[in-house]
Enzyme design. Structure first.
Site, PDB file in Angstrom:
ATOM      1  N   THR A   1       0.829  -1.214   0.000  1.00 16.66           N
ATOM      2  CA  THR A   1       0.000   0.000   0.000  1.00 16.66           C
ATOM      3  C   THR A   1       0.860   1.259   0.000  1.00 16.66           C
ATOM      4  OG1 THR A   1      -0.171  -0.196   2.404  1.00 16.66           O
ATOM      5  CG2 THR A   1      -1.964  -1.109   1.104  1.00 16.66           C
TER       6      THR A   1
ATOM      7  N   PHE B   1      -7.437   3.507   4.284  1.00 21.30           N
ATOM      8  CA  PHE B   1      -6.847   2.536   5.210  1.00 21.30           C
ATOM      9  C   PHE B   1      -7.916   1.683   5.890  1.00 21.30           C
ATOM     10  CE2 PHE B   1      -3.687   5.901   4.840  1.00 21.30           C
ATOM     11  CZ  PHE B   1      -2.522   5.177   4.647  1.00 21.30           C
TER      12      PHE B   1
ATOM     13  N   CYS C   1      -6.534  -0.419   9.162  1.00 20.14           N
ATOM     14  CA  CYS C   1      -5.106  -0.762   9.147  1.00 20.14           C
ATOM     15  C   CYS C   1      -4.425  -0.332  10.439  1.00 20.14           C
ATOM     16  CB  CYS C   1      -4.437  -0.100   7.949  1.00 20.14           C
ATOM     17  SG  CYS C   1      -2.655  -0.356   7.882  1.00 20.14           S
TER      18      CYS C   1
END
Length: 476
Positions: free
Chosen positions: A275, A400, A407
């Site tokens: 990411t 996220f 996350c």
């Protein structure tokens, strides 16, 4: 029908067939881009049915905000995530909400992302960047952005999280773990697509046999990391691996098994570099196409870092790069590297006051469209604008994830990406190929493909040293 939604039928692509349903209206190799190109007009909520599996997509920011309400909804595992469980098990990303190892790992690892922990990681991040710069300075100035950002972020998470270097800057060859990992991610996504086929189990076994060597390599590589740490004892025990091996839950005394530690290492190696490298690559794409934004970003780096192109920001200084943070946020708004997440109700409820959802149902929040909803982001929602006004509907940009399953390493990723972008722009002028048309590689995450930029060493502008540009946003 899986994900039946009480028999409700949503708008769907035309040409639905009796047996295959909408299978012909999807591209399994590039599903996100295909939806953007062909299905975005289906409405705020639509379905694509592939054989016996219904996928319900939410593209409306208001509906997404409702699904993000933790009091009513929770994370659901999409078929793609379930497809990954063969390699990632009950790791933080792929675990079901009720699985005890998720809560145990989460509670153990939260301290690994405190301010004190981030201050320990900061110099390692800086040293890793120095090594990348040495490679760049020895080259011809032309780089493949996604490839080099992947090397950087993999090396960073390997060293900070597991005291395991990958040798990313000592060879031009991609580390075999990266190739095997990409295979595992792609395999998981394909399993999710074929899960509803009549012969799904047979097809899955064939895929597993075809890629057995790569999957075995991933497992062996990760198990060797754990075994190596057990041999060396407590050395480096304040990293993620040390916490997982040496610490017990403060209340229950429970510990993670070695198998689950393997799942967690894979989760962090994937999420900790895929990411972030994607975010840096997309930001680079937009910077080279918007010279005014690039100039303003470099002015900010000069103002904070001074006239030394080799300057390294302190931990505290990274938070001052507010305009750069806006660049990253806007890049992630348009191209979230994790393009969506699934949500399910905690109990039977009505979504949007109209559609009944039971705890057996789930919807995919499709971020590339939710985060471009013109009702929230304005009529120019497709345009890249780091100084875009805040949306009237708070919390609609969720690159996220959301809620308790968001996350866990978000702060790590943002700090790493901000510092990397600041140092790159302070040290180099960057230019792209005007003829390049954005191509995106879809595995589990999104990544620009085939994008090259040219680097030229620069001298920071003394006119901007000492003062942050006056139009820098006041908050990050």
């Amino acid at each position: 029908m899986r994900n039946a939604w009480s028999g409700h039928t949503f708008p769907h692509p035309s040409g639905r067939r009796r047996w295959m349903k909408d299978a012909a209206s999807m591209d399994p190799d590039r599903p996100v881009q295909y939806i953007l190109e062909h299905h975005r007009g289906l409405g705020p909520i639509f379905e694509i049915v592939v054989f016996g599996q219904k996928f319900v997509f939410v593209t409306d920011a208001e509906l997404a905000a409702e699904l993000n309400d933790e009091s009513r909804f929770a994370k659901a595992n999409s078929p793609a995530l379930d497809g990954l469980r063969g390699i990632a098990g009950d790791g933080l990303f792929t675990a079901y909400n009720e699985e005890p190892n998720w809560q145990l790992a989460h509670d153990l690892l939260v301290p690994a992302f405190t301010k004190q922990a981030m201050q320990r990681y900061h110099p390692v991040m800086a040293e890793t960047l120095d090594e990348l710069f040495a490679v760049w300075d020895a080259g011809d100035g032309r780089i493949d952005v996604s490839s080099d950002m992947t090397r950087l972020t993999l090396e960073t998470i390997g060293r900070t999280g597991f005291s395991t270097p990958f040798g990313s800057f000592t060879t031009s060859e991609v580390h075999p773990f990266v190739s095997a990992m990409v295979t595992a991610l792609t395999l998981g996504r394909r399993k999710g697509v074929i899960a509803a086929l009549p012969a799904a189990r047979l097809l899955e076994r064939r895929l597993d046999r075809k890629h057995a060597d790569q999957l075995d390599y991933v497992r062996t590589f990760l198990d060797d990391i754990v075994a190596g740490r057990r041999r060396t004892g407590s050395e480096g025990s304040d990293d993620l691996l040390g916490i997982m091996l040496d610490q017990a839950h403060p209340e229950t005394g429970e510990r993670l098994s070695d198998e689950n530690i393997r799942y967690q290492i894979l989760t962090f190696l994937v999420a900790g570099h895929e990411t972030t490298s994607g975010a840096l690559s997309f930001a680079s794409y937009y910077l080279v196409r918007h010279p005014d934004v690039l100039a303003k970003a470099q002015a900010e780096t000069d103002a904070i870092l001074g006239d030394d192109p080799d300057a390294t920001p302190s931990y505290e200084q990274v938070a001052r790069f507010r305009y750069l943070r806006k660049v990253l946020d806007e890049s992630l708004r348009l191209w979230p590297t994790a393009p969506g997440y699934a949500r399910t109700p905690r109990q039977t409820t009505l979504l949007g006051g109209r559609w009944t959802m039971t705890p057996d149902d789930w919807a995919l929040v499709f971020l590339p469209l939710v985060q471009r909803d013109p009702k929230v982001w304005g009529e120019d929602a497709e345009a890249f604008d780091p100084e875009r006004p805040r949306p009237r509907l708070a919390g609609t940009a969720k690159p996220f994830g959301t809620g308790e399953r968001a996350c866990i390493g978000r702060q790590f990723a943002v700090h790493e990406a901000t510092m990397a972008l600041a140092r790159i722009l302070h040290r180099y002028d960057i230019a792209g190929d005007p003829s390049y048309a954005l191509r995106i590689d879809e595995r589990l995450t999104l990544m620009p493909e085939g994008m090259e930029i040219t680097l030229t060493r620069r001298t920071p502008s003394v006119r901007t040293v000492g003062a942050v540009p006056s139009d820098t946003p006041a908050d990050g």
